[in-house]
Design an enzyme around this catalytic site. Structure first.
Site, PDB file in Angstrom:
ATOM      1  N   PHE A  84      -6.073  -4.015   3.464  1.00  0.00           N
ATOM      2  CA  PHE A  84      -6.313  -2.611   3.813  1.00  0.00           C
ATOM      3  C   PHE A  84      -5.893  -1.758   2.610  1.00  0.00           C
ATOM      4  CE2 PHE A  84      -6.551   1.172   6.562  1.00  0.00           C
ATOM      5  CZ  PHE A  84      -7.749   0.869   7.192  1.00  0.00           C
TER       6      PHE A  84
ATOM      7  N   GLU B 136      -4.956   3.380  -2.954  1.00  0.00           N
ATOM      8  CA  GLU B 136      -4.707   3.667  -4.382  1.00  0.00           C
ATOM      9  C   GLU B 136      -3.407   3.035  -4.906  1.00  0.00           C
ATOM     10  OE1 GLU B 136      -5.851   4.974  -7.397  1.00  0.00           O
ATOM     11  OE2 GLU B 136      -7.639   4.549  -6.240  1.00  0.00           O
ATOM     12  N   GLY B 137      -2.426   2.840  -4.032  1.00  0.00           N
ATOM     13  CA  GLY B 137      -1.183   2.181  -4.458  1.00  0.00           C
ATOM     14  C   GLY B 137      -1.471   0.759  -4.915  1.00  0.00           C
ATOM     15  N   HIS B 138      -2.238   0.031  -4.103  1.00  0.00           N
ATOM     16  CA  HIS B 138      -2.632  -1.325  -4.483  1.00  0.00           C
ATOM     17  C   HIS B 138      -3.490  -1.283  -5.758  1.00  0.00           C
ATOM     18  CE1 HIS B 138      -2.308  -1.767   0.072  1.00  0.00           C
ATOM     19  NE2 HIS B 138      -1.440  -2.660  -0.355  1.00  0.00           N
TER      20      HIS B 138
ATOM     21  N   GLN C 122      12.142  -5.055  -1.287  1.00  0.00           N
ATOM     22  CA  GLN C 122      11.295  -6.248  -1.433  1.00  0.00           C
ATOM     23  C   GLN C 122      11.220  -6.660  -2.901  1.00  0.00           C
ATOM     24  OE1 GLN C 122       7.367  -7.040   0.601  1.00  0.00           O
ATOM     25  NE2 GLN C 122       6.575  -6.151  -1.283  1.00  0.00           N
TER      26      GLN C 122
HETATM   27  P1  AMP Z   1       1.368  -4.425   1.190  1.00  0.00           P
HETATM   28  O1  AMP Z   1      -0.094  -4.686   1.251  1.00  0.00           O
HETATM   29  O2  AMP Z   1       1.812  -3.218   1.937  1.00  0.00           O
HETATM   30  O3  AMP Z   1       2.192  -5.655   1.449  1.00  0.00           O
HETATM   31  O4  AMP Z   1       1.661  -4.052  -0.335  1.00  0.00           O
HETATM   32  C1  AMP Z   1       1.267  -4.895  -1.386  1.00  0.00           C
HETATM   33  C2  AMP Z   1       1.880  -4.390  -2.674  1.00  0.00           C
HETATM   34  O5  AMP Z   1       1.455  -3.056  -2.925  1.00  0.00           O
HETATM   35  C3  AMP Z   1       3.416  -4.358  -2.616  1.00  0.00           C
HETATM   36  O6  AMP Z   1       3.947  -4.784  -3.862  1.00  0.00           O
HETATM   37  C4  AMP Z   1       3.697  -2.910  -2.354  1.00  0.00           C
HETATM   38  O7  AMP Z   1       4.964  -2.482  -2.822  1.00  0.00           O
HETATM   39  C5  AMP Z   1       2.582  -2.241  -3.137  1.00  0.00           C
HETATM   40  N1  AMP Z   1       2.370  -0.885  -2.636  1.00  0.00           N
HETATM   41  C6  AMP Z   1       2.140  -0.510  -1.346  1.00  0.00           C
HETATM   42  N2  AMP Z   1       2.055   0.838  -1.257  1.00  0.00           N
HETATM   43  C7  AMP Z   1       2.247   1.320  -2.511  1.00  0.00           C
HETATM   44  C8  AMP Z   1       2.296   2.632  -3.072  1.00  0.00           C
HETATM   45  N3  AMP Z   1       2.126   3.728  -2.336  1.00  0.00           N
HETATM   46  N4  AMP Z   1       2.519   2.750  -4.399  1.00  0.00           N
HETATM   47  C9  AMP Z   1       2.702   1.647  -5.181  1.00  0.00           C
HETATM   48  N5  AMP Z   1       2.662   0.389  -4.706  1.00  0.00           N
HETATM   49  C10 AMP Z   1       2.444   0.217  -3.394  1.00  0.00           C
END
Ligand code: AMP
Length: 283
Positions: free
Chosen positions: A32, A35-37, A153
């Site tokens: 899902f 932009e963070g990913h 994490q």
């Molecule tokens: P997740 O899919 O939530 O497990 O996140 C996968 C990776 O994306 C992890 O390393 C998170 O820390 C990173 N991530 C999630 N949200 C953000 C964000 N807003 N800014 C930067 N990295 C993010």
């Protein structure tokens, strides 16, 4: 872009002799994508030759009453975004292959995994460390990128790779925020319009504490109290924790400095959101 579901296939590509001296960079996610990913993927693209994205909603990092079953998913959109970010391989393993019958091994990182989310979500970081260790053995990355959004994490992964001598460079990336300051998260999709408005209290609390810190306040109990007060003004919000910790050890301290982390977890309705800041770093 290749989509791979099988562990042996992914591992075979990673250890193939034809890999030569090509560097693998790796971004593990639960999908899902936002932009963070994408920021992790774009940075990963510049740091190696083969960019691997994994999408796996890891059941063993969810508690009994958490949101595993309703965690948002959209593989088609994720693959489009991955392609646009220059991903070479999307690895999407199945739960059955990752955790076959008889699976009984876990990775536990001790002290640094105990406070904050480790206290609120017992077993969560065992699940995270175990899946990341497995993914590192399957993808064999030279570099892996993680977001500071999940600050603890990242600290747990850094500790695990150092303690277990995993030959992977861990890169931490800044938090990507929406225009109004709310940290991007797949879980923001759960929020109703009014809850999304209430979610602003996290960044407002962070800004309040940062403002006090900039004005010279160094007492962590004052910084915590003031940040907490901002959240408590929001009727839809329930504080899970608001804490100041040393940004490296995650130990508590009475006095804040540039390396001090302010970490928050807040429930907005049914949705638990986390955010954080380090006082000496830019927001
Ligand atoms: P997740 O899919 O939530 O497990 O996140 C996968 C990776 O994306 C992890 O390393 C998170 O820390 C990173 N991530 C999630 N949200 C953000 C964000 N807003 N800014 C930067 N990295 C993010």
């Amino acid at each position: 872009m290749q989509i791979i579901n099988s562990i042996v296939h992914m591992q075979a590509l990673a250890i193939a002799p034809e890999r030569g001296g090509r560097r693998i960079t790796f971004v593990p996610t639960m999908g899902f994508l936002h932009e963070g990913h994408a920021s992790l993927l774009r940075e990963g693209r510049t740091r190696g030759d083969v960019l691997v994205l994994s999408i796996f909603v890891n059941p063993i990092q969810f508690g009994k009453n958490e949101d595993l079953d309703r965690y948002p998913r959209d593989m088609e959109r994720d693959c489009q975004l991955a392609d646009a970010c220059g991903v070479d391989i999307v690895f999407i393993p199945t739960v059955a292959e990752m955790y076959p019958q008889g699976f009984q091994t876990g990775v536990t990182v001790r002290d640094i995994a105990l406070p904050l989310c480790g206290a609120s979500r017992p077993g969560h970081f065992d699940g995270v460390a175990t899946v990341v260790a497995k993914l590192f053995n399957i993808v064999r990355p030279d570099v892996a990128l993680f977001g500071c959004k999940d600050y603890q994490q990242l600290a747990v992964i850094r500790t695990m790779t150092a303690d277990l001598n995993m030959p992977v460079e861990i890169v931490g990336m800044p938090i990507v925020r929406e225009a109004d300051g709310v940290a991007m998260s797949s879980r923001n999709a759960y929020l109703s319009a009014s809850e999304r408005q209430s979610a602003l209290c996290l960044i407002q609390a962070i800004k309040r504490a940062r403002g006090l810190y900039a004005a010279g306040e160094r007492s962590t109990s004052v910084l915590i109290r003031e940040a907490r007060a901002v959240i408590e003004q929001e009727t839809a919000a329930v504080v899970d924790y608001v804490e100041c910790r040393n940004g490296e050890t995650l130990h508590e301290s009475d006095l804040a400095d540039g390396g001090t982390l302010l970490a928050l977890a807040v429930k907005i309705g049914q949705t638990r959101l986390i955010d954080n800041t380090v006082f000496g770093e830019e927001l």
